[in-house]
Scaffold this active site. Structure first.
Site, PDB file in Angstrom:
ATOM      1  N   HIS A   1      24.520 -18.498 -42.594  1.00  0.00           N
ATOM      2  CA  HIS A   1      25.237 -17.220 -42.539  1.00  0.00           C
ATOM      3  C   HIS A   1      26.752 -17.452 -42.580  1.00  0.00           C
ATOM      4  O   HIS A   1      27.489 -16.716 -43.227  1.00  0.00           O
ATOM      5  CB  HIS A   1      24.858 -16.444 -41.273  1.00  0.00           C
ATOM      6  CG  HIS A   1      23.405 -16.066 -41.220  1.00  0.00           C
ATOM      7  ND1 HIS A   1      22.750 -15.489 -42.274  1.00  0.00           N
ATOM      8  CD2 HIS A   1      22.467 -16.203 -40.234  1.00  0.00           C
ATOM      9  CE1 HIS A   1      21.475 -15.267 -41.938  1.00  0.00           C
ATOM     10  NE2 HIS A   1      21.288 -15.704 -40.715  1.00  0.00           N
TER      11      HIS A   1
ATOM     12  N   ASP B   1      21.101 -12.647 -50.285  1.00  0.00           N
ATOM     13  CA  ASP B   1      19.917 -13.235 -49.647  1.00  0.00           C
ATOM     14  C   ASP B   1      19.884 -14.754 -49.835  1.00  0.00           C
ATOM     15  O   ASP B   1      20.445 -15.281 -50.796  1.00  0.00           O
ATOM     16  CB  ASP B   1      18.666 -12.585 -50.254  1.00  0.00           C
ATOM     17  CG  ASP B   1      17.431 -12.786 -49.387  1.00  0.00           C
ATOM     18  OD1 ASP B   1      17.577 -13.164 -48.203  1.00  0.00           O
ATOM     19  OD2 ASP B   1      16.322 -12.571 -49.899  1.00  0.00           O
TER      20      ASP B   1
ATOM     21  N   LEU C   1      40.149  -2.089 -54.901  1.00  0.00           N
ATOM     22  CA  LEU C   1      38.694  -2.159 -54.741  1.00  0.00           C
ATOM     23  C   LEU C   1      38.244  -1.476 -53.435  1.00  0.00           C
ATOM     24  O   LEU C   1      38.907  -1.607 -52.404  1.00  0.00           O
ATOM     25  CB  LEU C   1      38.303  -3.642 -54.693  1.00  0.00           C
ATOM     26  CG  LEU C   1      36.854  -3.999 -54.382  1.00  0.00           C
ATOM     27  CD1 LEU C   1      35.947  -3.642 -55.548  1.00  0.00           C
ATOM     28  CD2 LEU C   1      36.729  -5.496 -54.075  1.00  0.00           C
TER      29      LEU C   1
END
Ligand code: IPE
Ligand code: IPE
Ligand code: MG
Length: 239
Positions: free
Chosen positions: A36, A19, A130
């Site tokens: 962004h 955020d 991962l």
């Protein structure tokens, strides 16, 4: 000050509410989409760090079901960035043995994004380093309702006895089936809320909130959060 010890219990699953992109941009007099775009670089830095540290799962909240309320121009910018990111970074996922998974209502995304995601998921499916889980058009309440609906259908058809329903069976009907619960939940930009993210799965997650905006978040911030996690004493209701 992180006192992070890579030899100690590194969380097996880290979930992040990424955020603060808009506020990061506003603080620089830039349009929100630049925030962004900068945030995408944090994603790559955190991905690499998690791979190095031996974290098993990294779940990133990229777009919530409530984010569809945002102006169309911002949604278009986010979907454009997602397309760009997948095109650029799928080779990076392959090089780093990372497997991609997605949770959320993919069918609500533009067709181009859906096709690209399906391709990257298929391409990386056999990687065993991962696992990167991206939450897209994801809302936890909807996910829980989806699970309830599926279970009710099974009860109706006689496949499931309602009396036999337990926590494990319920969890197998969530979008996160097969993914262990997060050990550590990080939220950037100082907001102290979960915003409809993994409500079921974070039952016993350790929560770390940092004031750093997501586009500024890098490996040292991740290590600091892990250091904080390592200092906690998880009791799971016991002593
Ligand atoms: C997080 O940053 C990214 C998404 C929710 C898609 P925001 O866009 O929420 O940035 P702020 O919270 O307005 O600063
Ligand atoms: C949560 O951030 C969603 C994502 C990070 C994708 P928001 O910015 O949408 O959350 P609120 O509106 O501040 O709760
Ligand atoms: Mg926000």
């Amino acid at each position: 000050m992180s006192a992070f010890d890579p030899a100690k219990n590194v969380p097996g699953h880290i979930a992040i509410i990424m955020d603060g992109n808009g506020r990061w941009a506003a603080a620089r007099g830039l349009p929100r989409r630049d925030g962004h775009r900068a945030g995408a670089e944090s994603v790559e830095a955190v991905l690499r760090a998690c791979g190095d540290l031996g974290v098993g799962y990294l779940t990133l909240y990229a777009f919530s079901s409530e984010n569809w309320k945002r102006p169309e121009s911002e949604i278009d910018a986010l979907m454009g960035l997602l397309a760009h990111f997948l095109k650029e970074k799928t080779p990076v996922l392959m090089e780093n043995n990372i497997r991609l998974k997605v949770i959320g209502h993919l069918d609500r995304l533009p067709g181009r994004n859906q096709r690209q995601l399906e391709k990257s998921i298929a391409l990386t499916a056999k990687n065993d380093g991962l696992t990167l889980v991206v939450a897209l058009s994801y809302g936890s309440r909807e996910e829980i309702v989806d699970a309830a609906r599926a279970l009710m259908e099974k009860a109706k058809s006689g496949e499931l006895d309602p009396a036999a329903l337990d926590v494990e069976t319920f969890a197998r009907h969530l979008h996160t089936v097969g993914i262990p619960d997060p050990d550590l939940l990080i939220r950037t930009s100082g907001e102290c809320r979960v915003s409809n993210f993994l409500l079921w799965q974070i039952s016993y997650a350790e929560i770390v909130i940092t004031d750093v905006f997501w586009p500024d978040f890098r490996r040292p911030h991740l290590e600091e959060a892990i250091g904080e996690y390592q200092r906690r004493h998880r009791r799971f209701g016991g002593l």
